[in-house]
Scaffold this motif. Structure first.
Motif, PDB file in Angstrom:
ATOM      1  N   TYR A   1       0.774  -1.210  -0.191  1.00 34.31           N
ATOM      2  CA  TYR A   1       0.064   0.119   0.026  1.00 34.31           C
ATOM      3  C   TYR A   1       0.923   1.363  -0.045  1.00 34.31           C
ATOM      4  O   TYR A   1       0.634   2.170  -0.736  1.00 34.31           O
ATOM      5  N   GLU A   2       1.833   1.120   0.768  1.00 31.51           N
ATOM      6  CA  GLU A   2       2.826   2.516   0.780  1.00 31.51           C
ATOM      7  C   GLU A   2       3.714   2.307  -0.547  1.00 31.51           C
ATOM      8  O   GLU A   2       3.878   3.428  -0.972  1.00 31.51           O
TER       9      GLU A   2
ATOM     10  N   GLN B   1       2.370   1.561  -3.394  1.00 32.70           N
ATOM     11  CA  GLN B   1       1.229   2.079  -4.238  1.00 32.70           C
ATOM     12  C   GLN B   1       1.309   3.634  -4.160  1.00 32.70           C
ATOM     13  O   GLN B   1       1.215   4.117  -5.280  1.00 32.70           O
ATOM     14  N   SER B   2       1.537   3.968  -2.941  1.00 31.02           N
ATOM     15  CA  SER B   2       1.339   5.675  -2.855  1.00 31.02           C
ATOM     16  C   SER B   2       2.525   6.282  -3.676  1.00 31.02           C
ATOM     17  O   SER B   2       2.263   7.360  -4.209  1.00 31.02           O
TER      18      SER B   2
ATOM     19  N   ILE C   1       1.611   5.352  -7.724  1.00 32.81           N
ATOM     20  CA  ILE C   1       0.363   5.966  -8.492  1.00 32.81           C
ATOM     21  C   ILE C   1       0.663   7.348  -9.169  1.00 32.81           C
ATOM     22  O   ILE C   1       0.045   7.649 -10.299  1.00 32.81           O
TER      23      ILE C   1
ATOM     24  N   LYS D   1      -7.070   2.921  -5.252  1.00 33.13           N
ATOM     25  CA  LYS D   1      -7.537   4.213  -5.364  1.00 33.13           C
ATOM     26  C   LYS D   1      -6.948   5.183  -4.281  1.00 33.13           C
ATOM     27  O   LYS D   1      -7.419   6.265  -4.044  1.00 33.13           O
ATOM     28  N   LYS D   2      -6.330   4.486  -3.110  1.00 36.34           N
ATOM     29  CA  LYS D   2      -5.916   5.023  -2.028  1.00 36.34           C
ATOM     30  C   LYS D   2      -6.860   5.417  -0.995  1.00 36.34           C
ATOM     31  O   LYS D   2      -6.745   6.489  -0.382  1.00 36.34           O
TER      32      LYS D   2
ATOM     33  N   PRO E   1      -8.396   4.400   2.214  1.00 35.28           N
ATOM     34  CA  PRO E   1      -7.929   3.546   3.419  1.00 35.28           C
ATOM     35  C   PRO E   1      -9.090   2.953   3.983  1.00 35.28           C
ATOM     36  O   PRO E   1      -9.358   2.881   5.132  1.00 35.28           O
TER      37      PRO E   1
END
Length: 259
Positions: free
Chosen positions: A24-25, A27-28, A31, A96-97, A99
């Motif tokens: 997830y990090e 992905q940040s 993106i 899509k970030k 959470p």
């Protein structure tokens, strides 16, 4: 027998959670890359998850297991025990970030769900249930409270076209109006069901269930918290239908009376 299995499942779900958060990090960062392809990214995550889960289960059960990867689930079979793992429920939120996503594990013995876990790795919220032993959130007992009209009614729903098509001939508009009902569509079915058990929401509706593997973990957690699950006419054989209604007994009666 079942408590050691729960401890194993907690370790597994936290390991998966750590991996998901790490990505997830990543992905940040990715993106904003013009060459970034989310499909390739998800396929890479899935491949790594296969390796992680396979290694864990081979260590637990030696090699006497069958591991299947289909329809976003890992299904692990060992004798009469089946583990059903959804490593990322809320994949669009993840991409899509937003959470709000989760991991779920249902452990079935002789086709009955005996242990259930739903984990929100961002909030570090772990919902668990053992059949006949109540449901918990981070070690605290859950209770699906009785709804009364003075409380705000918050309903989570999927495929809300059902509520707006005249051909369905239902009267939910008056229910919404008279009870000040708020509707949300969160994007993570497992978390919705866990939130119902934790009394964060009052009711859950879904009229487009195509794969009941998504429901198995949340189903046990809701039932062990005192909640009920039926179809839209109050039958408990909802797995023969494509729709479910979940909540406490009086809220189910309230909704059914308006359908």
């Amino acid at each position: 027998m079942r408590y050691p299995m729960l401890n194993i499942a907690i370790r597994i779900i936290r390991n998966i959670g750590n991996f998901i958060i790490k990505n997830y990090e990543i992905q940040s960062i990715n993106i904003f890359d013009s060459n970034y392809d989310s499909n390739i990214f998800i396929k890479k995550i899935n491949k790594n998850l296969i390796n992680i889960i396979t290694k864990i289960f081979y260590n637990i059960y030696s090699k006497n297991i069958i591991i299947l990867n289909k329809e976003n689930f890992f299904i692990i079979k060992y004798k009469k025990t089946t583990w059903i793992i959804n490593p990322l429920d809320g994949i669009m939120n993840f991409l899509k970030k937003i959470p709000h996503f989760s991991i779920s594990i249902a452990i079935c013995i002789k086709e009955k769900t005996e242990i259930a876990l739903i984990y929100d790795p961002l909030k570090n919220d772990l919902f668990t249930a053992i059949r006949g032993k109540n449901a918990q959130l981070n070690g605290y007992k859950l209770r699906c409270d009785i709804y009364n009209k003075e409380n705000n009614f918050l309903l989570f729903a999927l495929n809300t076209n059902y509520f707006f098509l005249k051909k369905n001939n239902i009267n939910l508009f008056n229910l919404f109006k008279n009870n000040l009902i708020g509707i949300r569509i969160s994007g993570s079915l497992s978390l919705d069901l866990a939130y119902l058990a934790a009394n964060k929401i009052n009711c859950y509706i879904n009229n487009n269930v195509k794969n009941f593997n998504y429901l198995l973990a949340g189903e046990l957690i809701i039932k062990e918290s005192g909640g009920l699950i039926t179809d839209f006419i109050g039958n408990y054989n909802y797995k023969n239908s494509s729709n479910i209604l979940a909540g406490n007994s009086n809220i189910i009666k309230l909704v059914i009376s308006n359908i």
